[in-house]
Design an enzyme around this catalytic site. Structure first.
Site, PDB file in Angstrom:
ATOM      1  N   ASP A 110      20.697  57.805  56.598  1.00 57.91           N
ATOM      2  CA  ASP A 110      21.176  56.616  55.903  1.00 57.91           C
ATOM      3  C   ASP A 110      22.327  57.035  54.995  1.00 57.91           C
ATOM      4  O   ASP A 110      22.359  58.169  54.502  1.00 57.91           O
ATOM      5  CB  ASP A 110      20.071  55.970  55.071  1.00 57.91           C
ATOM      6  N   TYR A 169      27.455  49.979  46.166  1.00 56.72           N
ATOM      7  CA  TYR A 169      25.999  49.952  45.956  1.00 56.72           C
ATOM      8  C   TYR A 169      25.644  50.424  44.550  1.00 56.72           C
ATOM      9  O   TYR A 169      24.775  49.849  43.884  1.00 56.72           O
ATOM     10  CB  TYR A 169      25.295  50.842  46.980  1.00 56.72           C
ATOM     11  N   ARG A 180       7.340  55.933  63.029  1.00 54.19           N
ATOM     12  CA  ARG A 180       7.615  55.800  61.597  1.00 54.19           C
ATOM     13  C   ARG A 180       6.505  55.089  60.845  1.00 54.19           C
ATOM     14  O   ARG A 180       6.607  54.870  59.636  1.00 54.19           O
ATOM     15  CB  ARG A 180       8.931  55.023  61.397  1.00 54.19           C
ATOM     16  N   ARG A 191      14.859  49.965  64.525  1.00 47.61           N
ATOM     17  CA  ARG A 191      13.792  48.968  64.596  1.00 47.61           C
ATOM     18  C   ARG A 191      13.682  48.237  65.921  1.00 47.61           C
ATOM     19  O   ARG A 191      12.674  47.612  66.204  1.00 47.61           O
ATOM     20  CB  ARG A 191      13.996  47.942  63.471  1.00 47.61           C
ATOM     21  N   ARG A 199      23.282  51.839  65.085  1.00 46.78           N
ATOM     22  CA  ARG A 199      21.872  51.507  64.825  1.00 46.78           C
ATOM     23  C   ARG A 199      21.049  51.505  66.109  1.00 46.78           C
ATOM     24  O   ARG A 199      20.060  50.781  66.213  1.00 46.78           O
ATOM     25  CB  ARG A 199      21.745  50.160  64.108  1.00 46.78           C
TER      26      ARG A 199
END
Length: 361
Positions: A89, A166, A53, A44, A40
């Site tokens: 992702d 998921y 973004r 962010r 990651r």
């Protein structure tokens, strides 16, 4: 969908990344400096990521080749890490196969419905992933590799169990109870589901390798919720099936899961079964690297700085990083990484200092 033998990927045959510290370490060698990158790392924690973004949804950003390439390159420019990791992702292959999925801010992947019955799974597995649907992935990887030069690009994909969890749960879950229930209540349906998710991830990984990725990592975010018996019987074969899609490519592979200290030899066995000759096992922050090395003799390791310590005083973090690097000497090769992903509130300057520290040791 079936895996097929892949010709050796061009990054390792044209020499651009074959001498890169990351590739050497994944082959069980000790390069001149210990390689480091962060799961990651593109995301962010970087202000330039938030800026580029702005106004663009996560999955839209993943499927815009120019934007995905730019985001992938940002942490390499800023931190000087030894590898880029492709910005995407794990649910992108689901979306490309026509599954209704979105990434809800603050929640994570959310499906259009939970898929919990034999009929639900039959409808899913009747869908395929057309090769043409993967073209944005290939284009983004090619754009990135063209800019990286001798710095390797890591491709990645979600392990079949994590994707299946998921789908069955419909959204993130703490204990994956519905997924584990389906595994035992209807094993035939479960096996069909994880075979299908394995083929999606395998095709996703292969597209990245074909476009120039120098290594791949298979993430099994939720495997730690399983017993060794359940993992070995109902999950490991599908993970090996996914990795087999790139087994003939000549690129190394890393297998990583969180909370998987009790599964480490089984994770290694997945790589062996898949036929990936050069491989490493990622270790999360719960298992010291010297203990992992004893469990996995002869296997290169990746990890395992505790992400929580990125917010600690520098002297505390520095001592921890030095300890991780020291323990990593017990393995034949070591790639420094976090024992999970970069927290979104991490100060980027701390990551840069960690890279500089690792390179200095």
């Amino acid at each position: 969908m079936k895996s097929t033998t892949l010709a050796p990927a061009h990054p390792l045959t044209d020499g651009r990344t074959s001498a890169a510290p990351l590739v050497q370490a994944l082959r069980g060698e000790r390069p001149g400096r210990t390689p480091v990158w962060f799961m990651r790392q593109a995301g962010r924690s970087l202000p330039e990521y938030r800026e580029v973004r702005r106004g663009t949804g996560m999955l839209e950003a993943c499927l815009r080749p120019d934007l995905a390439a730019e985001i992938t390159l940002q942490p390499v420019r800023r931190h000087g890490v030894d590898a880029a990791v492709f910005f995407s992702d794990i649910v992108v292959p689901l979306k490309l196969a026509g599954v209704g999925v979105d990434i809800a801010p603050g929640v994570g992947p959310v499906m259009d419905q939970p898929y919990r019955t034999a009929d639900d799974v039959a409808r899913l597995t009747s869908r395929g992933l057309d090769d043409a649907a993967l073209e944005p992935i290939r284009e983004a990887v090619a754009l990135t590799v063209a800019e990286l030069g001798s710095t390797p690009l890591l491709g990645f994909g979600g392990a079949p169990f994590t994707l299946a969890a998921y789908l069955v749960e419909g959204r993130p879950s703490r204990d994956h109870l519905a997924a584990r229930t389906l595994m035992h209540a209807d094993p035939e349906t479960w096996d069909a589901l994880v075979a299908w998710t394995a083929d999606l991830t395998g095709a996703f990984l292969r597209a990245q390798v074909e476009a120039g990725a120098s290594a791949v990592q298979l993430f099994d975010s939720w495997a730690g919720s399983l017993s060794l018996a359940d993992y070995t019987a109902r999950v490991a074969p599908s993970s090996a099936r996914a990795l087999a899609f790139v087994a003939g490519s000549g690129v190394p592979a890393i297998h990583f899961g969180t909370g998987t200290g009790h599964l480490l030899p089984a994770l290694r066995d997945v790589l062996v079964t898949a036929g990936v000759p050069d491989h490493a096992v990622g270790i999360d922050y719960r298992t010291p690297l010297d203990e992992a090395a004893a469990l996995l003799p002869g296997v290169p390791l990746q990890g395992n700085i505790d992400p929580a310590l990125l917010g600690a005083p520098w002297d505390v973090l520095e001592a921890h990083v030095r300890d991780v690097v020291s323990r990593g000497l017990k393995a034949p090769g070591h790639v420094v990484n976090l024992g999970h992903g970069v927290p979104p509130d991490t100060d980027p300057t701390v990551l840069t200092r960690v890279v500089e520290l690792v390179h200095s040791l």
